[in-house]
Design a protein around this motif. Structure first.
Motif, PDB file in Angstrom:
ATOM      1  N   ILE A 135       0.839  -1.193   0.000  1.00 53.32           N
ATOM      2  CA  ILE A 135       0.000   0.000   0.000  1.00 53.32           C
ATOM      3  C   ILE A 135       0.875   1.245   0.000  1.00 53.32           C
ATOM      4  O   ILE A 135       1.913   1.284   0.672  1.00 53.32           O
ATOM      5  CB  ILE A 135      -0.957   0.026   1.224  1.00 53.32           C
ATOM      6  N   LEU A 136       0.481   2.219  -0.784  1.00 58.54           N
ATOM      7  CA  LEU A 136       1.070   3.558  -0.759  1.00 58.54           C
ATOM      8  C   LEU A 136      -0.031   4.491  -0.297  1.00 58.54           C
ATOM      9  O   LEU A 136      -1.136   4.469  -0.845  1.00 58.54           O
ATOM     10  CB  LEU A 136       1.563   3.970  -2.154  1.00 58.54           C
ATOM     11  N   LEU A 137       0.235   5.279   0.744  1.00 58.58           N
ATOM     12  CA  LEU A 137      -0.790   6.191   1.249  1.00 58.58           C
ATOM     13  C   LEU A 137      -0.199   7.557   1.554  1.00 58.58           C
ATOM     14  O   LEU A 137       1.021   7.704   1.719  1.00 58.58           O
ATOM     15  CB  LEU A 137      -1.475   5.633   2.492  1.00 58.58           C
ATOM     16  N   GLU A 138      -1.073   8.553   1.612  1.00 50.96           N
ATOM     17  CA  GLU A 138      -0.695   9.911   2.012  1.00 50.96           C
ATOM     18  C   GLU A 138      -1.577  10.321   3.172  1.00 50.96           C
ATOM     19  O   GLU A 138      -2.799  10.242   3.101  1.00 50.96           O
ATOM     20  CB  GLU A 138      -0.858  10.912   0.869  1.00 50.96           C
ATOM     21  N   VAL A 139      -0.931  10.741   4.259  1.00 52.81           N
ATOM     22  CA  VAL A 139      -1.631  11.262   5.423  1.00 52.81           C
ATOM     23  C   VAL A 139      -1.140  12.691   5.633  1.00 52.81           C
ATOM     24  O   VAL A 139       0.065  12.933   5.683  1.00 52.81           O
ATOM     25  CB  VAL A 139      -1.375  10.416   6.684  1.00 52.81           C
ATOM     26  N   ASN A 140      -2.074  13.620   5.751  1.00 54.44           N
ATOM     27  CA  ASN A 140      -1.716  15.034   5.828  1.00 54.44           C
ATOM     28  C   ASN A 140      -1.792  15.599   7.238  1.00 54.44           C
ATOM     29  O   ASN A 140      -2.582  15.156   8.068  1.00 54.44           O
ATOM     30  CB  ASN A 140      -2.622  15.872   4.915  1.00 54.44           C
ATOM     31  N   ALA A 141      -0.951  16.579   7.486  1.00 54.17           N
ATOM     32  CA  ALA A 141      -0.957  17.374   8.707  1.00 54.17           C
ATOM     33  C   ALA A 141      -0.841  18.831   8.291  1.00 54.17           C
ATOM     34  O   ALA A 141      -0.698  19.141   7.104  1.00 54.17           O
ATOM     35  CB  ALA A 141       0.211  16.976   9.609  1.00 54.17           C
ATOM     36  N   GLU A 142      -0.918  19.738   9.259  1.00 51.08           N
ATOM     37  CA  GLU A 142      -0.829  21.165   8.933  1.00 51.08           C
ATOM     38  C   GLU A 142       0.602  21.650   8.781  1.00 51.08           C
ATOM     39  O   GLU A 142       0.865  22.570   8.015  1.00 51.08           O
ATOM     40  CB  GLU A 142      -1.519  21.993  10.031  1.00 51.08           C
ATOM     41  N   THR A 143       1.531  21.041   9.525  1.00 45.44           N
ATOM     42  CA  THR A 143       2.910  21.504   9.497  1.00 45.44           C
ATOM     43  C   THR A 143       3.871  20.351   9.277  1.00 45.44           C
ATOM     44  O   THR A 143       3.600  19.207   9.654  1.00 45.44           O
ATOM     45  CB  THR A 143       3.303  22.209  10.812  1.00 45.44           C
ATOM     46  N   ASP A 144       5.015  20.662   8.688  1.00 46.02           N
ATOM     47  CA  ASP A 144       6.050  19.666   8.468  1.00 46.02           C
ATOM     48  C   ASP A 144       6.620  19.193   9.803  1.00 46.02           C
ATOM     49  O   ASP A 144       7.050  18.049   9.937  1.00 46.02           O
ATOM     50  CB  ASP A 144       7.155  20.264   7.589  1.00 46.02           C
ATOM     51  N   PHE A 145       6.595  20.072  10.802  1.00 49.78           N
ATOM     52  CA  PHE A 145       7.106  19.719  12.126  1.00 49.78           C
ATOM     53  C   PHE A 145       6.318  18.546  12.714  1.00 49.78           C
ATOM     54  O   PHE A 145       6.890  17.583  13.218  1.00 49.78           O
ATOM     55  CB  PHE A 145       7.025  20.929  13.059  1.00 49.78           C
ATOM     56  N   VAL A 146       4.996  18.631  12.645  1.00 52.51           N
ATOM     57  CA  VAL A 146       4.158  17.559  13.179  1.00 52.51           C
ATOM     58  C   VAL A 146       4.318  16.287  12.353  1.00 52.51           C
ATOM     59  O   VAL A 146       4.244  15.174  12.883  1.00 52.51           O
ATOM     60  CB  VAL A 146       2.680  18.003  13.240  1.00 52.51           C
ATOM     61  N   ALA A 147       4.567  16.441  11.052  1.00 59.96           N
ATOM     62  CA  ALA A 147       4.740  15.268  10.195  1.00 59.96           C
ATOM     63  C   ALA A 147       5.916  14.407  10.645  1.00 59.96           C
ATOM     64  O   ALA A 147       5.956  13.210  10.370  1.00 59.96           O
ATOM     65  CB  ALA A 147       4.937  15.697   8.747  1.00 59.96           C
ATOM     66  N   LYS A 148       6.864  15.027  11.355  1.00 63.64           N
ATOM     67  CA  LYS A 148       8.023  14.278  11.864  1.00 63.64           C
ATOM     68  C   LYS A 148       7.788  13.764  13.283  1.00 63.64           C
ATOM     69  O   LYS A 148       8.638  13.076  13.844  1.00 63.64           O
ATOM     70  CB  LYS A 148       9.268  15.168  11.834  1.00 63.64           C
ATOM     71  N   ASN A 149       6.628  14.103  13.864  1.00 69.73           N
ATOM     72  CA  ASN A 149       6.299  13.691  15.221  1.00 69.73           C
ATOM     73  C   ASN A 149       6.143  12.173  15.310  1.00 69.73           C
ATOM     74  O   ASN A 149       5.564  11.543  14.434  1.00 69.73           O
ATOM     75  CB  ASN A 149       4.997  14.410  15.630  1.00 69.73           C
ATOM     76  N   GLU A 150       6.656  11.585  16.378  1.00 67.10           N
ATOM     77  CA  GLU A 150       6.593  10.132  16.536  1.00 67.10           C
ATOM     78  C   GLU A 150       5.149   9.625  16.591  1.00 67.10           C
ATOM     79  O   GLU A 150       4.821   8.580  16.030  1.00 67.10           O
ATOM     80  CB  GLU A 150       7.333   9.719  17.812  1.00 67.10           C
ATOM     81  N   GLY A 151       4.283  10.393  17.260  1.00 67.98           N
ATOM     82  CA  GLY A 151       2.881  10.001  17.324  1.00 67.98           C
ATOM     83  C   GLY A 151       2.222  10.001  15.959  1.00 67.98           C
ATOM     84  O   GLY A 151       1.408   9.124  15.642  1.00 67.98           O
ATOM     85  N   PHE A 152       2.574  10.974  15.131  1.00 64.34           N
ATOM     86  CA  PHE A 152       2.034  11.045  13.767  1.00 64.34           C
ATOM     87  C   PHE A 152       2.540   9.868  12.943  1.00 64.34           C
ATOM     88  O   PHE A 152       1.772   9.227  12.211  1.00 64.34           O
ATOM     89  CB  PHE A 152       2.437  12.364  13.112  1.00 64.34           C
TER      90      PHE A 152
END
Length: 295
Positions: A71-88
């Motif tokens: 599977i290839l998927l895209e999950v979006n967030a508001e900021t690049d900072f959160v995209a690197k968050n472990e929880g994300f």
């Protein structure tokens, strides 16, 4: 009813909410675990609703391969900072595993599907929103299957800013499939081969190139030959098999793939946020407003 540490731990594991939120929820419902879950879900949904009008154009692409399924998927967030968050990142992995296991037909169907926790995917994401503090969304996904005689080529570029999955049929050379995926990430072709390009698109390009040649003052008797040459260049721009291979510019991708004994049957390429209108914020004004708000 006394709220024990074990009860708080159990609720936290089931919902992913913070420890203090779990304790408060259990206190509010007098220790009823199911009611506490509902309490936190409602709180999460409320928090998500406040963020619904925000634009989530950052995030990550991710690829999960399990045997002959991927599977290839895209999950979006508001900021690049959160995209690197472990929880994300954990959320993205959980979604990938769940979607590959359940194989929903659409994002809408995926959001309604139930995870092992009993929560729907939509509620699971809402709980993550409440915990992380940004709007998050499952934007899209593609699931593919292959046989033991084929190879997947998964490749993530720039930490997931671009994700590519290729499928080589008739070859088990996974490294070669990954090399082609790397090429696709770099050059962003639209098609595998010329026969995938519609006759209408080719004719439209031919008309444009013909007008260009005539406007350059080229004699009509050589325009047709010039146009066919330029059509060949056009195919090089949009068809991966016609492109010079990024790892060896003296070789076409077609020749590289042929050397593996396989056939490139498909590629999927996602770039984070492509097609999403990003809001232009004045960063300096945003910082000043936060400073004033803290005074």
């Amino acid at each position: 009813m006394a709220i024990t540490a074990q009860m708080v731990k159990e609720l936290r594991e089931k919902t992913g909410a913070g420890m203090m939120d779990c304790k408060k929820a259990l206190t509010e419902v007098n220790g009823d675990m199911e009611a506490a879950i509902d309490f936190l879900r409602e709180k999460g949904l409320s928090s998500a609703a406040k963020k619904a009008d925000r634009i989530a154009a950052e995030g990550t692409t991710s690829i999960y391969v399990n045997g002959n399924e991927a599977i290839l998927l895209e999950v979006n967030a508001e900021t690049d900072f959160v995209a690197k968050n472990e929880g994300f990142q954990t959320l993205v992995q959980e979604l990938a595993e769940h979607l590959l296991a359940t194989k929903p037909a659409s994002v809408e169907e995926a959001l309604e599907s139930k995870m092992a926790s009993g929560l729907s995917v939509a509620d699971h994401i809402s709980n993550a929103i409440a915990k992380i503090g940004e709007k998050l969304s499952l934007r899209r996904f593609e699931i593919r299957t292959k046989t033991d005689a084929d190879a997947f080529g998964p490749y993530l570029h720039m930490g997931g800013r671009i994700g590519v999955l290729t499928i080589l049929e008739g070859s088990t050379d996974a490294e070669a499939a990954k090399d082609v995926a790397m090429h696709v990430a770099a050059l962003n072709p639209q098609y595998v081969s010329r026969d995938q390009v519609s006759a209408e698109e080719v004719e439209r390009e031919r008309k444009v190139l013909t007008e260009q040649a005539l406007n350059e003052g080229k004699p009509e008797n050589i325009v047709a030959k010039m146009v066919e040459g330029r059509i060949g260049k056009y195919f090089e721009e949009i068809c991966v098999l016609d492109q010079p291979f990024v790892k060896n510019s003296d070789q076409k991708v077609r020749d590289f793939v042929n050397s593996t004994g396989g056939t490139l049957v498909e590629f999927i390429r996602y770039a984070v946020g492509e097609g999403i209108e990003k809001r232009e914020d004045n960063f300096a004004e945003e910082v000043m407003s936060q400073v004033k708000g803290n005074n």
